[in-house]
Scaffold this active site. Structure first.
Site, PDB file in Angstrom:
ATOM      1  CG  ASP A   1      -5.034  -0.884   5.846  1.00  0.00           C
ATOM      2  OD1 ASP A   1      -5.541  -1.487   4.764  1.00  0.00           O
ATOM      3  OD2 ASP A   1      -4.417  -0.067   6.154  1.00  0.00           O
TER       4      ASP A   1
ATOM      5  CG  ASP B   1      -7.087  -5.078   2.065  1.00  0.00           C
ATOM      6  OD1 ASP B   1      -7.175  -4.522   0.741  1.00  0.00           O
ATOM      7  OD2 ASP B   1      -6.368  -3.973   2.831  1.00  0.00           O
TER       8      ASP B   1
ATOM      9  CG  ASP C   1      -1.600  -1.156   1.564  1.00  0.00           C
ATOM     10  OD1 ASP C   1      -2.319  -1.634  -0.008  1.00  0.00           O
ATOM     11  OD2 ASP C   1      -2.235  -0.982   2.617  1.00  0.00           O
TER      12      ASP C   1
HETATM   13  P1  ATP Z   1      -3.291   3.207   0.088  1.00  0.00           P
HETATM   14  O1  ATP Z   1      -4.047   1.917  -0.459  1.00  0.00           O
HETATM   15  O2  ATP Z   1      -1.692   2.857  -0.798  1.00  0.00           O
HETATM   16  O3  ATP Z   1      -3.417   3.205   1.148  1.00  0.00           O
HETATM   17  P2  ATP Z   1      -5.193   5.385  -0.096  1.00  0.00           P
HETATM   18  O4  ATP Z   1      -5.006   5.079   1.278  1.00  0.00           O
HETATM   19  O5  ATP Z   1      -4.659   6.398  -0.712  1.00  0.00           O
HETATM   20  O6  ATP Z   1      -4.214   3.701  -0.420  1.00  0.00           O
HETATM   21  P3  ATP Z   1      -7.775   4.230  -0.352  1.00  0.00           P
HETATM   22  O7  ATP Z   1      -7.673   4.990   1.165  1.00  0.00           O
HETATM   23  O8  ATP Z   1      -8.464   3.884  -0.938  1.00  0.00           O
HETATM   24  O9  ATP Z   1      -5.985   4.467  -0.496  1.00  0.00           O
HETATM   25  O10 ATP Z   1      -8.241   6.426  -0.826  1.00  0.00           O
HETATM   26  C1  ATP Z   1      -8.531   6.581  -1.969  1.00  0.00           C
HETATM   27  C2  ATP Z   1      -8.932   7.844  -1.659  1.00  0.00           C
HETATM   28  O11 ATP Z   1     -10.285   7.959  -0.996  1.00  0.00           O
HETATM   29  C3  ATP Z   1      -8.189   8.316  -1.403  1.00  0.00           C
HETATM   30  O12 ATP Z   1      -7.646   9.193  -2.620  1.00  0.00           O
HETATM   31  C4  ATP Z   1      -9.156   9.930  -1.150  1.00  0.00           C
HETATM   32  O13 ATP Z   1      -9.093  10.485  -2.228  1.00  0.00           O
HETATM   33  C5  ATP Z   1     -10.143   9.243  -0.727  1.00  0.00           C
HETATM   34  N1  ATP Z   1     -10.549   9.313   0.797  1.00  0.00           N
HETATM   35  C6  ATP Z   1      -9.348   8.633   1.744  1.00  0.00           C
HETATM   36  N2  ATP Z   1      -9.568   8.417   2.878  1.00  0.00           N
HETATM   37  C7  ATP Z   1     -10.724   9.707   3.199  1.00  0.00           C
HETATM   38  C8  ATP Z   1     -12.267   9.402   3.856  1.00  0.00           C
HETATM   39  N3  ATP Z   1     -11.876   9.075   5.396  1.00  0.00           N
HETATM   40  N4  ATP Z   1     -13.279  10.344   3.436  1.00  0.00           N
HETATM   41  C9  ATP Z   1     -13.546  10.608   1.775  1.00  0.00           C
HETATM   42  N5  ATP Z   1     -12.279  10.106   1.051  1.00  0.00           N
HETATM   43  C10 ATP Z   1     -11.167   9.294   1.281  1.00  0.00           C
END
Ligand code: ATP
Length: 901
Positions: A637, A641, A333
Site C-alpha cells: 500500500d 512498496d 500484508d
Molecule cells: P502489515 O505490514 O501487515 O500491514 P503492520 O501494519 O503491523 O503490518 P506497520 O504498519 O509497518 O506494519 O507497523 C509496524 C509497527 O509499527 C506496529 O507493530 C506498531 O508497533 C507500530 N505502529 C503502527 N502504526 C503506528 C502508528 N500510527 N504510530 C506509531 N507506531 C505505529
C-alpha cells in the site's frame, strides 16, 4: 469575478503570493461557491479522452489478419471461376465476422474503460478554510491542494509550503529519480524538470508533504499538452492473444500448403475438373480457418475482467488476468488484509501493573481492571499521562454517527483515542492545553511517530509512540508510580512476549522534555533520553473470510506468505489463527538482513511468516521467490512498496488504504483491501484461462472435421460432401452462438483444488491436441458417413450435403455440453442444464438450422434441400453418440491419468 488566466504564464517564475493574487485565492482556499463557479468556467479537471482510432479504421483493422487474407483470396478465386454465390457468401461472412469483431471489441473496450474509471483520483483541498477530500475532476485554478507522500499530483500546482517534499516526475520528464522540491521562484526559461517550485499533474509524491495552488487543470496542464502521450491507444493485447495471433499465422500457412497440395493432387491424380478442384481448395482454406476464435477470446477476457471488478479486483493491466491463474505464492500484508483493521486496546502494561481494558471496537464504552478487579477512576491516574500521549501523538479522528463510532485515519491511532475516552480524557481540552507545533509522521521504515507540544506555561515535550523495539532502544528510563527509574529491559521483554503471544499488536509510549523555544522536530531529537511510560497491547482479529481463503489457497497449491511490520510473536500468533506457517518459527527482518541471496532462497522455501519486515525486505523476498521459480503475487500500500509491487508477477495494491504510487505500480487493485478478494481473483483468472481453452478445443475440431471431410473426399475422388459456403455457414453459426456461450461458463467445482498452471506450458497442451484431433476424426467420420449413407439411398447431392451439414452442427451442439467441463463428466443435470446461455444458444441455433434447411432463399444461397424425419433421427443419433464417446474418453483419461489438462 473570476481571474483571467493566461496559459503561457510562467508560474514558476512568480512568487507564491503573486500567483495567489493572479488567481484570486489565498492560503485558506477558495469558497465552495467560488469553486463551483470556476468549475463552470474552466470545465472539469480531466484530460480529453485519448484520440481514439476512428470507428472506420477500427472496422477496417478487423480485416488485417492473415486468416482473413486467405478468405478474401478464396473469395476472389471463387469469383474468377464464376462461382459468384460463393464469392458473395464468403465476402458476406468476412463482413459479418468483421462486424461482430468490431462490435465485441468496442464492448470490451468500453467495459475496460468503465473499470479504469473506478480507479478515479481524489484530492485533498482547502475550501472555506476546511480540509476536504474531493474528486480530482472537481479541482479548479486557485484551489489549494495538500499533498502527502504516496499521492499522485492531481493538477499543476505552484507550491508554497513544503516539508521534505520529493516528487517523481517520470510521467512527464522520463526521469525516474525523485526531485526535491522547494518553494522559491526559478528563472522563467528553465525546463520543466528544473522548475522546483512546481508539482505537475500525474507526477508522484514519493516523500514528505506539501501544499500548492492549482494553476492549471485538465488539458491546460503540462501533461495535457504532451499530445503524443494522448494519442497512445490502449489495445486489448495479452501474451495469450499474441500467442494466438502467431498460431493464426502458422495455421494460415498450413492451410495454404494443404489447399495447394490438394489442388495439385486432384489435378494430377484425380479426375476432377479444374474449376471443381479450385473450389475444393477454397473449401479447405475456408474450413480450416477458425474465423470466430479471435473475437471470442477478446470477449472472454473482457467479460472476465468485468466479473473480477464485481468481486472487488480491478485489473489495471490485462495480461495479469492470465498470470493470475498461474500464481504459486501470494505474499500478503497482515494488517487490514488478513485482519479486520478494527483495533481495540486490550492491555496496558506499565512499570507497576498490567491493566486489562474492556469493550470492543471504537465506541468509548468499557473500563479498566486489574487481575479481575475493576479499577475506579482515581486508581489509574498514574497512567493518565500515557493515555494523553496516545491521544495527542495521533492524527486520527473519532466520529460518532447515530451511536455508530468510526474513525478517520489510522486504526491503530483510532484505538488510542478510544482508550483515552474510556479513561475520561476530553480530546478538545487536551489538544488546547498542549498544542502541537511539529511532528514526524509514522512510516513503516522507522516504525514510530513523534510530536512536539508546548503547554501554556511554555514547557515543551516530545511525545513518542511506536514499535517497542524502536522505542525501548531510545529510552533510558521508565516511569513508575514512585518516580523514574533506569529502564528494566528484561521486565518489558517478558511482558511484551506474553502479550504478543496472544496475537496482540504492541505499541510503546514514551516522553522527553523539550526546550521552550524548540519549534521543529527532526530525527536528531528522537535518538536518546526518552522515558518509557508503558506499552499497550491492541487486538486486531483475523477476518473470517481470510481464514477460509487461506485454506482455499492451500488446496489450490498456492502458498500464502505473511509479511508484516508487526512483532515476531504477534505475527506468529496471528499466523496460527489464520493457518499460515503451521506454527513454525517466523523470520524477522533483522534475520533476513543477515542472509545472503542463496540463504534467503533457501529460507523462503520453508518459512511463511516474516515479521518486523519493511518494504525493502519485500523486494528481496519477491526476488528470492522468483529465483526459486515461483510466480508471485505481492500486496502493498505504501510508496516504498512500489518496487516490490512492480517486481512481483502480480502487484496487488490496496484500494482503500493504498497510496496512488502503490496503485500505479500494480497490476491489480483490490477495492476492499481483503485477502479473500485476491483468492477470488486467482479463481477468476483460472476460470478465464479454462474458458479460453474450452473455446479452443471447442472451435478447432469443427475446422478439423470439415477440412478432414474435404481431404478424404478428394483423396477418394468422391463428390465434395460439403460446399465452401456451407462450411462457412457452419463456422459462423457455431462460433457466434455456441462457442460464445462458453465465455459465460462458471468455474468448475474443482478449479481451486488443482495446482497452478505452468506458465511456460503452451496453450495447446498434449491433451488438447489429442482432443482436437480425436474430435476432428469423429466429425469427419460422422459427416462423410451420413453423406455416403444418404447417397447410397439415392439422395440428391443437395440432400446429402444438407444431412452432412446438419450432422456437423448437431455434433457441435452435443460437443458443447462435453466442453463445459474439461475432464469432469457432463452427463448430469448440472452438466446439461447448468448454463442457461448454452441452452439459449442451442435453441437459437436450432431455429437457424431449420431455416437453413427449409427456407427457399437459404436453399438457393447455400445449395440445401429439405430432409425427412428419418434423416433427422440419424443426425440426432450421431450427436448423442458423439457426446457419449467424448464422455467415455474423459472417463478413461481421468481414470488412467494418461494426460494432464
Ligand atoms: P502489515 O505490514 O501487515 O500491514 P503492520 O501494519 O503491523 O503490518 P506497520 O504498519 O509497518 O506494519 O507497523 C509496524 C509497527 O509499527 C506496529 O507493530 C506498531 O508497533 C507500530 N505502529 C503502527 N502504526 C503506528 C502508528 N500510527 N504510530 C506509531 N507506531 C505505529
Amino acid at each position: 469575478m473570476t481571474p483571467q488566466r493566461n496559459s503561457e504564464t510562467a508560474w514558476h517564475h512568480r512568487t507564491a503570493d503573486e500567483v495567489m493574487a493572479i488567481l484570486q485565492t489565498n492560503r485558506h482556499g477558495l469558497t465552495q461557491t467560488e469553486a463551483e463557479q470556476r468549475l463552470k468556467q474552466y470545465g472539469p479537471n480531466r484530460l480529453k479522452p485519448s484520440r481514439k482510432r476512428s470507428a472506420w479504421s477500427r472496422f477496417l483493422l478487423q480485416f488485417h489478419n492473415a486468416l482473413i487474407y486467405v478468405l478474401l483470396a478464396s473469395a476472389m478465386i471463387a469469383g474468377l471461376l464464376d462461382h459468384w454465390v460463393d464469392t458473395a457468401v464468403i465476402a458476406g461472412v468476412v463482413l459479418i465476422n468483421a462486424l461482430i469483431g468490431f462490435i465485441q471489441e468496442g464492448k470490451a473496450e468500453k467495459a475496460l474503460n468503465a473499470i479504469r474509471q473506478m480507479l478515479s483520483l481524489d484530492a485533498m483541498v482547502l475550501r472555506d478554510s476546511k480540509r476536504i477530500q474531493i474528486h480530482a475532476e472537481e479541482l479548479v485554478p486557485g484551489d489549494i491542494v495538500l499533498l502527502q507522500s504516496g499521492d499522485k499530483v492531481p493538477a499543476d500546482l505552484r507550491l508554497f509550503s513544503i516539508k521534505n517534499l520529493r516528487v517523481e516526475e517520470a510521467a512527464l520528464t522520463g526521469e525516474s529519480e525523485a526531485i526535491e522540491k522547494t518553494t522559491e521562484a526559478v528563472p522563467a526559461q528553465v525546463t520543466i524538470g528544473d522548475r522546483l517550485c512546481m508539482a505537475y499533474s500525474s507526477t508522484l509524491v514519493v516523500y514528505g508533504q506539501g501544499a500548492g495552488i492549482v494553476v492549471a487543470t485538465g488539458d491546460q496542464t503540462e501533461i495535457g499538452r504532451i499530445s503524443t502521450l494522448l494519442e497512445h491507444v490502449d489495445t486489448i493485447e495479452t501474451p495469450l492473444l499474441r500467442q494466438l495471433a502467431i498460431f493464426g499465422r502458422w495455421l494460415s500457412g498450413l492451410v495454404i500448403v494443404l489447399a495447394i497440395g490438394m489442388l495439385s493432387y486432384g489435378l494430377i491424380l484425380g479426375d476432377y475438373h479444374l474449376g471443381e478442384m479450385f473450389m475444393a481448395a477454397v473449401g479447405i482454406a475456408v474450413a480450416a480457418i477458425p474465423e470466430g476464435l479471435p473475437a471470442i477470446m477478446t470477449i472472454t477476457l473482457a467479460l472476465g475482467v468485468q466479473m473480477m471488478a464485481n468481486r472487488h479486483a480491478i485489473i489495471r493491466r490485462l495480461p495479469a488476468v492470465e498470470t493470475l491463474g498461474a500464481v504459486t505464492v501470494i505474499c500478503t500484508d497482515k494488517t487490514g488484509t488478513l485482519t479486520r483493521n478494527e483495533m481495540t486496546v486490550q492491555r496496558v502494561i506499565t512499570a507497576d501493573h498490567q491493566i486489562e481494558v474492556s469493550g470492543i471496537g471504537y465506541a468509548p464504552v468499557g473500563g479498566f481492571s486489574m487481575q479481575g478487579t475493576e479499577l475506579l477512576k482515581n486508581e489509574f491516574t498514574g497512567t493518565l499521562e500515557l493515555f494523553r500521549i496516545g491521544l495527542l501523538c495521533n492524527d486520527a479522528q473519532l466520529r460518532e454517527h447515530e451511536s455508530n463510532w468510526t474513525i478517520e485515519g489510522d486504526p491503530t491511532e483510532g484505538a488510542l483515542i478510544t482508550l483515552a475516552l474510556k479513561a475520561g480524557l476530553d480530546p478538545s481540552f487536551e489538544h488546547q492545553s498542549l498544542p502541537s507545533t511539529d511532528a514526524i509522521p509514522f512510516e513503516s521504515e522507522h516504525r514510530f511517530m513523534a510530536t512536539l507540544h508546548h503547554n501554556h506555561a511554555g514547557h515543551g515535550y516530545i511525545y513518542l509512540k511506536g514499535a517497542p523495539e524502536e522505542v525501548l532502544a531510545i529510552c533510558s528510563k521508565e516511569r513508575s508510580l514512585d518516580g523514574e527509574h533506569p529502564l528494566d529491559t528484561s521486565y518489558w521483554q517478558a511482558e511484551m512476549q506474553e502479550a504478543a503471544a496472544l496475537g496482540q499488536r504492541l505499541l510503546a509510549i514514551a516522553v522527553k522534555a523539550a526546550e521552550k523555544d524548540q519549534m521543529t522536530l527532526t530525527f536528531d531529537h528522537v535518538r536518546t533520553d526518552f522515558t518509557l511510560l508503558g506499552i499497550v497491547g491492541i487486538i486486531d482479529p483475523p477476518r473470517e473470510e481470510a481464514i477460509e481463503a487461506v485454506h482455499q489457497c492451500r488446496s489450490a497449491g498456492i502458498r500464502v506468505k505473511m509479511i508484516t511490520g508487526d512483532h515476531i510473536a504477534t505475527a506468529q500468533a496471528i499466523g496460527m489463527q489464520l493457518g499460515i506457517g503451521d506454527g513454525q518459527m517466523a523470520l524477522s527482518g533483522v534475520a533476513l538482513d543477515q542472509m545472503n541471496d542463496a540463504q534467503l532462497r533457501e529460507a523462503v522455501s520453508t518459512t511463511d511468516v516474516f515479521a518486523r519486515a519493511n518494504p525493502e525486505h519485500k523486494l528481496r523476498l519477491v526476488k528470492a521467490l522468483q529465483a526459486n521459480g515461483e510466480i508471485v503475487a505481492m500486496t502493498g500500500d505504501g510508496v516504498n512498496d512500489a518496487p516490490a509491487l512492480k517486481r512481483a508477477d502480480i502487484g496487488v495494491a490496496m484500494g482503500k488504504k493504498g497510496t496512488e504510487v502503490a496503485k500505479e505500480a500494480s497490476e491489480m487493485v483490490i477495492t476492499d483491501d481483503n485477502f479473500a478478494s485476491i483468492t477470488h481473483a486467482v479463481e477468476e483468472g483460472r476460470r478465464i484461462y479454462d474458458n479460453i481453452r474450452k473455446t479452443i478445443i471447442y472451435i478447432m475440431p469443427t475446422s478439423g472435421g470439415e477440412a478432414g471431410m474435404l481431404v478424404i473426399a478428394i483423396l477418394l475422388g468422391m463428390t465434395l460432401p460439403i460446399s465452401p459456403v456451407q462450411i462457412l455457414w457452419v463456422n459462423m453459426v457455431t462460433a457466434v452462438t455456441l462457442s460464445l456461450s462458453l465465455a459465460f461458463e462458471k468455474a468448475e467445482s474443482g478449479i481451486m483444488q488443482r495446482p497452478p498452471r505452468d506458465p511456460s506450458a503452451p496453450i495447446l497442451s498434449r491433451f488438447m491436441m489429442w482432443r482436437i484431433a480425436f474430435l476432428s476424426l469423429v466429425l469427419t467420420s460422422g459427416g462423410i458417413g451420413l453423406f455416403l449413407w444418404e447417397q447410397a439411398q439415392g439422395g440428391s447431392v443437395e440432400t446429402c450435403r444438407t444431412i452432412a451439414v446438419n450432422a456437423l452442427v448437431m455434433g457441435e451442439i452435443w460437443y458443447l455440453f462435453n466442453c463445459r467441463y474439461l475432464l469432469t463428466p457432463a452427463l448430469s443435470y448440472k452438466g446439461l442444464f447448468g448454463n442457461p446461455y448454452v441452452l439459449l444458444a442451442i435453441s437459437g441455433l436450432v431455429v437457424i438450422q431449420l431455416l437453413f434447411t427449409y427456407h427457399p432463399l437459404m436453399q438457393q444461397l447455400f445449395g440445401t434441400a429439405a430432409i425427412d424425419p428419418a434423416a433427422w433421427t440419424k443426425v440426432m443419433l450421431f450427436g448423442v453418440l458423439l457426446f457419449l464417446v467424448v464422455e467415455a474418453e474423459k472417463y478413461l483419461i481421468s481414470r488412467y491419468k494418461v494426460a494432464k489438462i
